[in-house]
Write a protein that holds these residues in place. Structure first.
Motif, PDB file in Angstrom:
ATOM      1  N   LYS A 132      42.455  75.604 -16.800  1.00 34.14           N
ATOM      2  CA  LYS A 132      41.289  74.803 -17.146  1.00 34.14           C
ATOM      3  C   LYS A 132      41.392  74.398 -18.612  1.00 34.14           C
ATOM      4  O   LYS A 132      41.699  75.216 -19.477  1.00 34.14           O
ATOM      5  CB  LYS A 132      40.005  75.607 -16.924  1.00 34.14           C
ATOM      6  CG  LYS A 132      38.742  74.876 -17.348  1.00 34.14           C
ATOM      7  CD  LYS A 132      37.503  75.737 -17.148  1.00 34.14           C
ATOM      8  CE  LYS A 132      36.242  74.998 -17.578  1.00 34.14           C
ATOM      9  NZ  LYS A 132      35.026  75.814 -17.379  1.00 34.14           N
ATOM     10  N   SER A 152      36.992  67.578 -20.227  1.00 33.96           N
ATOM     11  CA  SER A 152      37.474  68.775 -19.552  1.00 33.96           C
ATOM     12  C   SER A 152      38.531  68.369 -18.543  1.00 33.96           C
ATOM     13  O   SER A 152      38.635  67.195 -18.173  1.00 33.96           O
ATOM     14  CB  SER A 152      36.319  69.514 -18.856  1.00 33.96           C
ATOM     15  OG  SER A 152      35.686  68.648 -17.923  1.00 33.96           O
ATOM     16  N   SER A 153      39.319  69.342 -18.111  1.00 37.94           N
ATOM     17  CA  SER A 153      40.407  69.020 -17.184  1.00 37.94           C
ATOM     18  C   SER A 153      40.794  70.231 -16.361  1.00 37.94           C
ATOM     19  O   SER A 153      40.487  71.380 -16.713  1.00 37.94           O
ATOM     20  CB  SER A 153      41.639  68.511 -17.957  1.00 37.94           C
ATOM     21  OG  SER A 153      42.166  69.544 -18.796  1.00 37.94           O
ATOM     22  N   GLU A 180      43.823  66.727 -13.346  1.00 40.21           N
ATOM     23  CA  GLU A 180      42.610  66.015 -12.951  1.00 40.21           C
ATOM     24  C   GLU A 180      41.602  66.144 -14.086  1.00 40.21           C
ATOM     25  O   GLU A 180      41.272  67.253 -14.512  1.00 40.21           O
ATOM     26  CB  GLU A 180      42.019  66.593 -11.660  1.00 40.21           C
ATOM     27  CG  GLU A 180      42.865  66.373 -10.420  1.00 40.21           C
ATOM     28  CD  GLU A 180      42.877  64.910  -9.970  1.00 40.21           C
ATOM     29  OE1 GLU A 180      41.985  64.140 -10.406  1.00 40.21           O
ATOM     30  OE2 GLU A 180      43.769  64.551  -9.189  1.00 40.21           O
ATOM     31  N   ASP A 181      41.129  65.022 -14.599  1.00 35.26           N
ATOM     32  CA  ASP A 181      40.150  65.022 -15.685  1.00 35.26           C
ATOM     33  C   ASP A 181      38.734  64.949 -15.131  1.00 35.26           C
ATOM     34  O   ASP A 181      38.479  64.253 -14.148  1.00 35.26           O
ATOM     35  CB  ASP A 181      40.401  63.848 -16.629  1.00 35.26           C
ATOM     36  CG  ASP A 181      41.726  63.980 -17.373  1.00 35.26           C
ATOM     37  OD1 ASP A 181      42.067  65.117 -17.749  1.00 35.26           O
ATOM     38  OD2 ASP A 181      42.408  62.959 -17.581  1.00 35.26           O
ATOM     39  N   ALA A 182      37.822  65.655 -15.788  1.00 33.77           N
ATOM     40  CA  ALA A 182      36.431  65.677 -15.337  1.00 33.77           C
ATOM     41  C   ALA A 182      35.466  65.176 -16.405  1.00 33.77           C
ATOM     42  O   ALA A 182      34.251  65.237 -16.202  1.00 33.77           O
ATOM     43  CB  ALA A 182      36.049  67.098 -14.919  1.00 33.77           C
ATOM     44  N   TRP A 207      30.034  68.409 -15.218  1.00 27.51           N
ATOM     45  CA  TRP A 207      30.267  69.771 -14.734  1.00 27.51           C
ATOM     46  C   TRP A 207      31.346  69.759 -13.668  1.00 27.51           C
ATOM     47  O   TRP A 207      31.430  68.854 -12.862  1.00 27.51           O
ATOM     48  CB  TRP A 207      28.961  70.316 -14.162  1.00 27.51           C
ATOM     49  CG  TRP A 207      29.109  71.644 -13.470  1.00 27.51           C
ATOM     50  CD1 TRP A 207      29.231  71.865 -12.142  1.00 27.51           C
ATOM     51  CD2 TRP A 207      29.163  72.923 -14.095  1.00 27.51           C
ATOM     52  NE1 TRP A 207      29.348  73.207 -11.873  1.00 27.51           N
ATOM     53  CE2 TRP A 207      29.317  73.890 -13.071  1.00 27.51           C
ATOM     54  CE3 TRP A 207      29.096  73.363 -15.419  1.00 27.51           C
ATOM     55  CZ2 TRP A 207      29.391  75.252 -13.331  1.00 27.51           C
ATOM     56  CZ3 TRP A 207      29.172  74.727 -15.675  1.00 27.51           C
ATOM     57  CH2 TRP A 207      29.315  75.649 -14.643  1.00 27.51           C
ATOM     58  N   TYR A 208      32.218  70.784 -13.666  1.00 24.17           N
ATOM     59  CA  TYR A 208      33.142  70.918 -12.540  1.00 24.17           C
ATOM     60  C   TYR A 208      33.397  72.393 -12.252  1.00 24.17           C
ATOM     61  O   TYR A 208      33.270  73.252 -13.119  1.00 24.17           O
ATOM     62  CB  TYR A 208      34.440  70.141 -12.773  1.00 24.17           C
ATOM     63  CG  TYR A 208      35.565  70.877 -13.458  1.00 24.17           C
ATOM     64  CD1 TYR A 208      36.367  71.781 -12.761  1.00 24.17           C
ATOM     65  CD2 TYR A 208      35.880  70.624 -14.791  1.00 24.17           C
ATOM     66  CE1 TYR A 208      37.422  72.433 -13.373  1.00 24.17           C
ATOM     67  CE2 TYR A 208      36.933  71.266 -15.422  1.00 24.17           C
ATOM     68  CZ  TYR A 208      37.694  72.175 -14.706  1.00 24.17           C
ATOM     69  OH  TYR A 208      38.736  72.819 -15.319  1.00 24.17           O
ATOM     70  N   MET A 232      38.174  71.470  -5.772  1.00 24.04           N
ATOM     71  CA  MET A 232      37.542  71.123  -7.049  1.00 24.04           C
ATOM     72  C   MET A 232      36.304  70.263  -6.808  1.00 24.04           C
ATOM     73  O   MET A 232      36.376  69.229  -6.135  1.00 24.04           O
ATOM     74  CB  MET A 232      38.539  70.365  -7.933  1.00 24.04           C
ATOM     75  CG  MET A 232      37.983  69.879  -9.254  1.00 24.04           C
ATOM     76  SD  MET A 232      39.226  68.905 -10.167  1.00 24.04           S
ATOM     77  CE  MET A 232      38.333  68.578 -11.691  1.00 24.04           C
ATOM     78  N   SER A 239      33.636  68.005  -8.911  1.00 25.36           N
ATOM     79  CA  SER A 239      33.370  67.404 -10.210  1.00 25.36           C
ATOM     80  C   SER A 239      32.208  66.434 -10.080  1.00 25.36           C
ATOM     81  O   SER A 239      32.071  65.733  -9.080  1.00 25.36           O
ATOM     82  CB  SER A 239      34.608  66.685 -10.756  1.00 25.36           C
ATOM     83  OG  SER A 239      35.068  65.710  -9.847  1.00 25.36           O
ATOM     84  N   TYR A 286      31.407  64.072 -12.548  1.00 24.56           N
ATOM     85  CA  TYR A 286      31.611  62.826 -13.293  1.00 24.56           C
ATOM     86  C   TYR A 286      33.036  62.343 -13.072  1.00 24.56           C
ATOM     87  O   TYR A 286      33.974  63.135 -13.005  1.00 24.56           O
ATOM     88  CB  TYR A 286      31.375  63.070 -14.788  1.00 24.56           C
ATOM     89  CG  TYR A 286      31.509  61.841 -15.659  1.00 24.56           C
ATOM     90  CD1 TYR A 286      30.468  60.924 -15.764  1.00 24.56           C
ATOM     91  CD2 TYR A 286      32.682  61.601 -16.374  1.00 24.56           C
ATOM     92  CE1 TYR A 286      30.587  59.793 -16.571  1.00 24.56           C
ATOM     93  CE2 TYR A 286      32.810  60.484 -17.179  1.00 24.56           C
ATOM     94  CZ  TYR A 286      31.763  59.576 -17.279  1.00 24.56           C
ATOM     95  OH  TYR A 286      31.886  58.457 -18.074  1.00 24.56           O
ATOM     96  N   ASN A 287      33.201  61.017 -12.964  1.00 24.80           N
ATOM     97  CA  ASN A 287      34.514  60.418 -12.750  1.00 24.80           C
ATOM     98  C   ASN A 287      34.885  59.581 -13.973  1.00 24.80           C
ATOM     99  O   ASN A 287      34.360  58.483 -14.168  1.00 24.80           O
ATOM    100  CB  ASN A 287      34.498  59.539 -11.506  1.00 24.80           C
ATOM    101  CG  ASN A 287      35.882  59.011 -11.150  1.00 24.80           C
ATOM    102  OD1 ASN A 287      36.822  59.100 -11.951  1.00 24.80           O
ATOM    103  ND2 ASN A 287      36.012  58.457  -9.953  1.00 24.80           N
TER     104      ASN A 287
END
Length: 497
Positions: free
Chosen positions: A345, A358-359, A374-376, A380-381, A394, A396, A398-399
């Motif tokens: 993470k 975050s990723s 994968e970026d978030a 929150w993820y 996963m 998440s 937000y895209n």
């Protein structure tokens, strides 16, 4: 303060780097130098803005002939080119107003054109005639017996036949403040001797007290000081390593420089440089026998810190890693691992417990190569692995690709990052995800008040919904990971499996 005995010595009595000072033992007339302070103060008026011409101590109170030189309580330095507003002029000192430092005092001489001619020099230890004086500035009428400061002084600056010496506080750490040495001046004709030692104040062979070295670094090291100058004074560091991220804006790429660690006796001193070799931060790590203390910074030089350790710092042991991997965010945390892959993470550290970026990414365990990411964004993820540690699910909120909130639940193969299935819940807010054996559990609030939610259980292999259940306010889901054998719900004081 429980420091090593070498650290209790006042730092004005050491032997420093030697340089030949012009006229250091000769006899010189003061001449026009007597009036330099008067010239400085003559044009200063209340309310006008004034620019400092050299680095100087900012005193919390106006100095007088009765001031105790070893208790001046200097926390701030004013830098060359800094501008302040004058609130009053009193004799040889000017009172300034600062938004961050409040009301402070400086010798008026440092606002004069004459102060521009001050030159920093490599430190040297001088012996003084004990019947002479130390002055507030060159030619100043405000002076004190040199014996108060000590008859062996460390010189760090020169102006004509005047030499700037460091006058150190007797107590340099007190009441959560770090107090710094002040620069005072002696005249060349009063110098009776000098003594030099080889370069390398922290190279492991130096006999100079740590307090003296600390005082020199306080005054001479500032943002922008070049690494070559640091090495000239301190010697070769015992350890060099990559620095932490130096870019404060989390929306910009990380900037990695170099940190040098000097391990001298029972203290450590680290200096951090930018990629171009300019000083950006430093830290003294000093043992203490007192209560736990946090890190302190002198004045508002927040990148120049002191850390007081209950356990004396140990010498660094060199590591020889098989590989290194560095993510593109400040902080990384290992979430899961199998024989071939590490799941990590990433987080930028953000603000107030939150973050901007975050990723989730995977690393080949044998090579350190990044396999996928994968970026978030700032949303929150959550990520949970299956029992075999071959896949991760996963959620998440937000895209970053569309720069908008979009709730997604994706089942990803660890080895290559392939998304095997994807579900898009209607609401990105108030949704949490966990897992049990062979299933993924989604808990989604149906209203913003949290009075009712729906629990959806998905097949881990396909993403198909197996069943769902409406839950009331105050329920609790006890599942933690895919190792749990059942879906366990607590509701109205009753456990349901």
């Amino acid at each position: 303060m429980g420091l090593h005995s070498s650290m209790r010595k006042v730092g004005i009595s050491a032997i420093m780097f030697g340089v030949m000072l012009a006229g250091i033992s000769g006899s010189h007339s003061l001449g026009s130098e007597h009036i330099t302070y008067a010239e400085a103060a003559s044009g200063l008026k209340n309310g006008q803005r004034v620019t400092l011409q050299q680095r100087t101590a900012l005193f919390p109170d106006r100095l007088t002939s009765s001031s105790n030189l070893q208790a001046l309580k200097v926390s701030y330095y004013g830098g060359k080119g800094e501008t302040y507003r004058i609130s009053s002029v009193n004799g040889e000192m000017t009172q300034l107003e600062s938004d961050s430092q409040g009301t402070i005092w400086v010798p008026s001489w440092y606002a004069s054109q004459a102060a521009r001619q001050v030159k920093e020099i490599l430190p040297v230890s001088l012996k003084m005639n004990n019947r002479t004086s130390v002055h507030l500035s060159p030619g100043s009428g405000l002076k004190w017996p040199v014996s108060i400061a000590g008859t062996s002084l460390t010189v760090v600056a020169q102006w004509k036949d005047w030499y700037g010496v460091l006058v150190s506080p007797a107590e340099w750490k007190e009441d959560y403040y770090i107090y710094r040495p002040a620069l005072m001046w002696v005249q060349g004709k009063d110098i009776t001797g000098k003594k030099t030692v080889p370069n390398g104040l922290l190279d492991g062979n130096s006999e100079v007290s740590i307090d003296v070295v600390r005082n020199i670094t306080e005054f001479l090291f500032k943002k922008g000081t070049h690494a070559s100058y640091v090495k000239k004074l301190l010697g070769e560091p015992q350890v060099k390593e990559a620095s932490t991220n130096q870019e404060q804006n989390s929306n910009l790429p990380m900037v990695i420089g170099e940190t040098w660690r000097y391990e001298a006796r029972d203290v450590h001193f680290t200096v951090t440089f930018s990629s171009s070799g300019k000083l950006t931060a430093s830290e003294w790590i000093i043992p203490t026998t007192g209560a736990y203390e946090r890190r302190y910074s002198p004045g508002d030089d927040y990148e120049f810190t002191y850390s007081f350790a209950v356990i004396p710092p140990k010498k660094t042991i060199e590591a020889s890693p098989a590989w290194r991997n560095q993510g593109n965010l400040n902080f990384t945390f290992l979430l899961e691992a199998n024989e071939g892959v590490l799941l990590v993470k990433g987080d930028d550290g953000g603000f107030s417990g939150m973050h901007n970026h975050s990723s989730l990414y995977a690393i080949d365990r044998s090579t350190g190569k990044k396999l996928w990411q994968e970026d978030a964004g700032f949303g929150w993820y959550t990520a949970v692995a299956d029992q075999e540690r071959k896949h991760v699910t996963m959620f998440s909120a937000y895209n970053p690709a569309i720069k908008d909130y979009e709730a997604r639940v994706r089942h990803i193969r660890l080895s290559d990052g392939k998304v095997l299935w994807e579900v898009k819940p209607k609401n990105a807010f108030g949704l949490t995800m966990t897992a049990a054996a062979d299933v993924v559990i989604l808990n989604e609030w149906l209203d913003m008040n949290g009075t009712k939610s729906v629990l959806s259980v998905l097949d881990q292999d396909t993403g198909k919904q197996l069943w769902k259940k409406t839950l009331s306010k105050g329920h609790r889901l006890h599942n933690q990971s895919s190792n749990d054998s059942y879906v366990l719900i607590e509701q109205n004081g009753v456990l349901e499996v």
